[in-house]
Design a protein around this motif. Structure first.
Motif, mmCIF file in Angstrom:
data_model
loop_
_atom_site.group_PDB
_atom_site.id
_atom_site.type_symbol
_atom_site.label_atom_id
_atom_site.label_comp_id
_atom_site.label_asym_id
_atom_site.label_seq_id
_atom_site.Cartn_x
_atom_site.Cartn_y
_atom_site.Cartn_z
ATOM 1 N N TYR A 146 1.027 -1.235 -0.017
ATOM 2 C CA TYR A 146 0.141 0.080 0.075
ATOM 3 C C TYR A 146 1.019 1.275 -0.005
ATOM 4 O O TYR A 146 1.831 1.377 0.872
ATOM 5 N N GLY A 147 0.512 2.255 -0.933
ATOM 6 C CA GLY A 147 1.177 3.465 -1.165
ATOM 7 C C GLY A 147 0.977 4.322 -2.240
ATOM 8 O O GLY A 147 0.145 3.874 -2.851
ATOM 9 N N PRO A 148 1.869 5.248 -2.621
ATOM 10 C CA PRO A 148 1.742 6.243 -3.738
ATOM 11 C C PRO A 148 2.124 5.448 -5.019
ATOM 12 O O PRO A 148 2.942 4.733 -5.223
ATOM 13 N N PHE A 149 0.863 5.976 -6.015
ATOM 14 C CA PHE A 149 1.116 5.342 -7.380
ATOM 15 C C PHE A 149 0.366 6.370 -8.198
ATOM 16 O O PHE A 149 -0.305 7.243 -7.947
ATOM 17 N N ASP A 150 0.837 6.508 -9.530
ATOM 18 C CA ASP A 150 0.130 7.325 -10.615
ATOM 19 C C ASP A 150 -0.761 6.148 -11.398
ATOM 20 O O ASP A 150 -0.439 5.162 -11.599
#
Length: 245
Positions: A146-150
């Motif tokens: 789980y975390g940031p992405f585009d």
């Protein structure tokens, strides 16, 4: 003042009153009925009540787009299919009943709409391989931490991506959505890519099922998805397209 002046003024006031009374109807495009949606949730690893029963139902019912019934009991699906336009599966709990499984395929074969949300894109059911092969066109067996992405659109012209930014950022589980080469083909509308990886995965896609309209949305773990405008727009667009509106 002359009678003609008062008649003109009265006509103007009545016109304003008519516009005010009917403004809501004009904005809601009279003649279009709310899309009847059954949203199925429940299972593990997600807060289904908070993000599907509450947040997504509110998103879909805004401005009268849809009338949504939520259930976390898969045994109720069979009796409700005849009264809906779109089935929105967001569950990863079993749909164990063979009659319900067959009815879901019959529903899509009849040209109705199916939207597959984040949890329902997983390989959840080893004893029902036809689901992933034919209705999902593949699936996920893993995801990034789980975390940031585009998310980047690959087709801006499709109705499902209408009014969605070309690229948007969020924190979520980046699903390793893998197309099944032996199953239904998919038309990728948006891809997801983590900043620290070159791997690109389908994020929003159309399943080229022969008869019905099927949309897959790989986003949706928690608030970082369900509360942002791009996700809400995609969800509403997906239901509209699946309902052939």
């Amino acid at each position: 003042m002359t009678n003609s002046f008062f008649k003109t003024a009265l006509t103007f006031i009545l016109l304003l009153a008519f516009v005010a009374v009917n403004a809501g109807n004009i904005s809601n495009k009279p003649g279009k009925k709310s899309i009847r949606v059954l949203l199925v949730g429940g299972g593990s690893s997600h807060d289904f009540d908070k993000w599907y029963k509450d947040a997504d139902v509110e998103t879909l019912q805004k401005d009268g787009l849809a009338t949504v019934e939520y259930t976390s009991d898969p045994t109720t699906i069979l009796s409700k299919l005849k009264d809906i336009d779109v089935l929105l599966l967001a569950n990863n709990q079993p749909i164990a009943d063979d009659a319900t499984r067959k009815a879901i395929f019959a529903f899509v074969d009849a040209g109705k709409g199916l939207v597959l949300a984040h949890p329902a894109l997983w390989y959840n059911w080893k004893d029902w391989p036809e689901y992933n092969q034919k209705l999902v066109g593949g699936g996920s067996k893993g995801h990034d931490k789980y975390g940031p992405f585009d998310v980047t659109l690959t087709d801006k012209k499709h109705p499902v991506t209408k009014n969605v930014p070309q690229t948007f950022h969020l924190d979520d589980e980046l699903y390793y959505q893998i197309p099944d080469q032996s199953g239904s083909a998919i038309e990728v509308l948006a891809t997801a890519k983590a900043a620290n990886s070159d791997k690109v995965f389908p994020s929003i896609f159309i399943v080229k099922y022969p008869k019905g309209r099927v949309v897959g949305i790989a986003l949706g773990h928690d608030a970082a998805s369900h509360t942002i405008a791009p996700y809400q727009t995609i969800l509403r667009n997906a239901v509209k397209w699946a309902a052939n509106q």
